[in-house]
Motif scaffolding. Structure first.
Motif, PDB file in Angstrom:
ATOM      1  N   MET A  28       0.844  -1.199   0.000  1.00  0.00           N
ATOM      2  CA  MET A  28       0.000   0.000   0.000  1.00  0.00           C
ATOM      3  C   MET A  28       0.882   1.252   0.000  1.00  0.00           C
ATOM      4  SD  MET A  28      -3.270  -0.592   0.025  1.00  0.00           S
ATOM      5  CE  MET A  28      -3.974   0.858   0.814  1.00  0.00           C
ATOM      6  N   PRO A  46       1.998   5.047   0.813  1.00  0.00           N
ATOM      7  CA  PRO A  46       1.741   5.847   2.018  1.00  0.00           C
ATOM      8  C   PRO A  46       0.657   6.891   1.778  1.00  0.00           C
ATOM      9  CG  PRO A  46       3.815   6.493   0.982  1.00  0.00           C
ATOM     10  CD  PRO A  46       3.353   5.263   0.272  1.00  0.00           C
ATOM     11  N   LYS A  47      -0.082   7.199   2.826  1.00  0.00           N
ATOM     12  CA  LYS A  47      -1.151   8.191   2.730  1.00  0.00           C
ATOM     13  C   LYS A  47      -0.548   9.592   2.700  1.00  0.00           C
ATOM     14  CE  LYS A  47      -5.417   9.694   4.979  1.00  0.00           C
ATOM     15  NZ  LYS A  47      -6.325   9.506   6.143  1.00  0.00           N
ATOM     16  N   LEU A  48      -1.044  10.434   1.773  1.00  0.00           N
ATOM     17  CA  LEU A  48      -0.530  11.797   1.646  1.00  0.00           C
ATOM     18  C   LEU A  48      -1.177  12.696   2.690  1.00  0.00           C
ATOM     19  CD1 LEU A  48      -0.591  12.182  -2.256  1.00  0.00           C
ATOM     20  CD2 LEU A  48       1.310  11.466  -0.798  1.00  0.00           C
ATOM     21  N   LYS A  49      -0.359  13.467   3.395  1.00  0.00           N
ATOM     22  CA  LYS A  49      -0.880  14.383   4.420  1.00  0.00           C
ATOM     23  C   LYS A  49      -1.383  15.693   3.827  1.00  0.00           C
ATOM     24  CE  LYS A  49       2.156  12.759   8.157  1.00  0.00           C
ATOM     25  NZ  LYS A  49       3.205  13.155   9.136  1.00  0.00           N
ATOM     26  N   ALA A  95      -2.757  17.925   0.265  1.00  0.00           N
ATOM     27  CA  ALA A  95      -3.378  17.822  -1.056  1.00  0.00           C
ATOM     28  C   ALA A  95      -2.746  18.820  -2.014  1.00  0.00           C
ATOM     29  CB  ALA A  95      -4.879  18.081  -0.949  1.00  0.00           C
ATOM     30  N   SER A 146       2.544  16.213  -5.630  1.00  0.00           N
ATOM     31  CA  SER A 146       3.082  15.243  -4.683  1.00  0.00           C
ATOM     32  C   SER A 146       3.617  14.048  -5.459  1.00  0.00           C
ATOM     33  CB  SER A 146       2.003  14.790  -3.695  1.00  0.00           C
ATOM     34  OG  SER A 146       0.922  14.181  -4.387  1.00  0.00           O
ATOM     35  N   ASP A 174       9.098   4.499  -1.074  1.00  0.00           N
ATOM     36  CA  ASP A 174       7.935   4.997  -0.316  1.00  0.00           C
ATOM     37  C   ASP A 174       8.195   6.277   0.469  1.00  0.00           C
ATOM     38  OD1 ASP A 174       6.275   3.044  -1.242  1.00  0.00           O
ATOM     39  OD2 ASP A 174       6.541   1.710   0.480  1.00  0.00           O
ATOM     40  N   VAL A 206       7.601  10.184   0.659  1.00  0.00           N
ATOM     41  CA  VAL A 206       6.659  11.157   0.095  1.00  0.00           C
ATOM     42  C   VAL A 206       7.362  12.507  -0.058  1.00  0.00           C
ATOM     43  CG1 VAL A 206       4.471  12.366   0.415  1.00  0.00           C
ATOM     44  CG2 VAL A 206       4.707   9.984   1.147  1.00  0.00           C
ATOM     45  N   GLU A 238       8.300  15.190   3.137  1.00  0.00           N
ATOM     46  CA  GLU A 238       7.088  15.496   3.896  1.00  0.00           C
ATOM     47  C   GLU A 238       7.400  16.066   5.274  1.00  0.00           C
ATOM     48  OE1 GLU A 238       3.057  13.178   3.645  1.00  0.00           O
ATOM     49  OE2 GLU A 238       4.292  12.237   5.187  1.00  0.00           O
TER      50      GLU A 238
END
Length: 332
Positions: free
Chosen positions: A1, A3-6, A8, A29, A35, A37, A56
């Motif tokens: 999966m 990584p979730k972006l903090k 937008a 992004s 992995d 960001v 990030e």
């Protein structure tokens, strides 16, 4: 999966740039193969030439708490004494002229000026640090043979020259930014001696070029001069040009532990990359004629291509380690 972006795309944010925090916008992004960001940041009110990809960890949510943090950092920085700078030579393009008008309040760049010494990525690598370690006599440039002659030309010759620029590939710029973040904000250190030293990297490049089908004896002679010159430049400038303030106690320890070894046999790829980021202005001080200078630059760009191709071997965040509490006390 992934990584979730903090953050937008298009979001208003705050972003660290050196020790200060600036209002900015997240333009794009990306997620690297390992992995990590990164965000393409545009600083509010600044020319788009200052847009940059940042990790990030340098980006903050735009909220009241972080705005207050921004103001607190600014006040603390403004309270520090301002160091006087030497006036550029008459007729010489001022370093300040390469930065936006608001640069005087923007005291640091992502790998720009931290306190009294800092290496810089290609985009901002115009300032040569005057911070010389106490034990740096062996690091002062000396006249050398070959095409990378370190002898200093006259002021008239220097002023007549065009600015020398070395283009750092985008694939390597991100490592300079991460390096700045790891050293100056996370306060980690490159583990030394490096697994792959500057001397080994340069020798591997030379072996690679020798294996080329187009290689011949004449080319080998030039390549040997160039690669030896890179090592000499590195050894001559590491202590005075290529270290962050946080790294200086480590450098002093290395000089004591390895008194008879050149630093090119101790330090590794990221410090070599810092050298190339700063080498353009350094080359402007040499007595090379225009044709020889362009010849040297073509070889340096070829070396950088080699580093891009081998970047997965040369660069790894695992090559940094945490500094001990005792070390932190030395820095303070």
């Amino acid at each position: 999966m992934p990584p979730k972006l903090k953050f937008a795309e298009g979001e208003k944010v705050l972003c660290f740039h050196g020790p200060l925090i600036y209002e900015a916008k997240c333009l794009k992004s990306s997620v690297t193969k390992d992995d990590h960001v990164r965000y393409l940041i545009h600083y509010a009110g600044w020319n788009k030439n200052w847009d940059e990809w940042v990790p990030e960890s340098r980006v903050l949510k735009y909220n009241e708490a972080n705005v207050q943090r921004q103001k607190k950092v600014q006040r603390a920085h403004s309270a520090q004494p301002v160091k006087t700078k030497k006036t550029p030579a008459k007729g010489r393009k001022s370093e300040a002229s390469s930065t936006p008008a608001r640069e005087e309040s923007r005291a640091s760049t992502p790998a720009g000026k931290e306190a009294d010494s800092t290496p810089a990525p290609a985009k901002t690598a115009k300032t040569q640090s005057k911070d010389t370690p106490a034990d740096s006599g062996s690091d002062q440039p000396k006249k050398k043979r070959g095409r990378l002659d370190l002898s200093i030309e006259s002021e008239e010759q220097y002023l007549a020259k065009v600015e020398v620029k070395i283009k750092i590939p985008e694939e390597l710029k991100v490592w300079l930014v991460d390096d700045w973040d790891v050293i100056t904000r996370q306060q980690k250190l490159a583990m030394l001696p490096a697994k792959l030293t500057v001397e080994q990297i340069v020798d591997n490049y030379l072996a690679f070029k020798k294996s080329s089908k187009s290689h011949n004896q004449a080319k080998e002679s030039v390549l040997v001069d160039i690669t030896e010159g890179i090592k000499e430049y590195f050894n001559a400038t590491l202590g005075s040009q290529l270290l962050y303030k946080f790294e200086r106690p480590q450098y002093s320890e290395i000089l004591q532990d390895y008194p008879d070894k050149p630093m090119s046999q101790i330090y590794g790829s990221i410090h070599l990359l810092r050298l190339f980021a700063k080498m353009g202005p350094m080359l402007a001080y040499t007595a090379l004629d225009e044709r020889s200078l362009q010849h040297v630059l073509s070889h340096i760009q070829d070396f950088l291509k080699y580093m891009v191709t081998n970047r997965s071997t040369l660069f790894n965040l695992q090559d940094y380690g945490n500094a001990t509490p005792e070390y932190h006390r030395k820095v303070q």
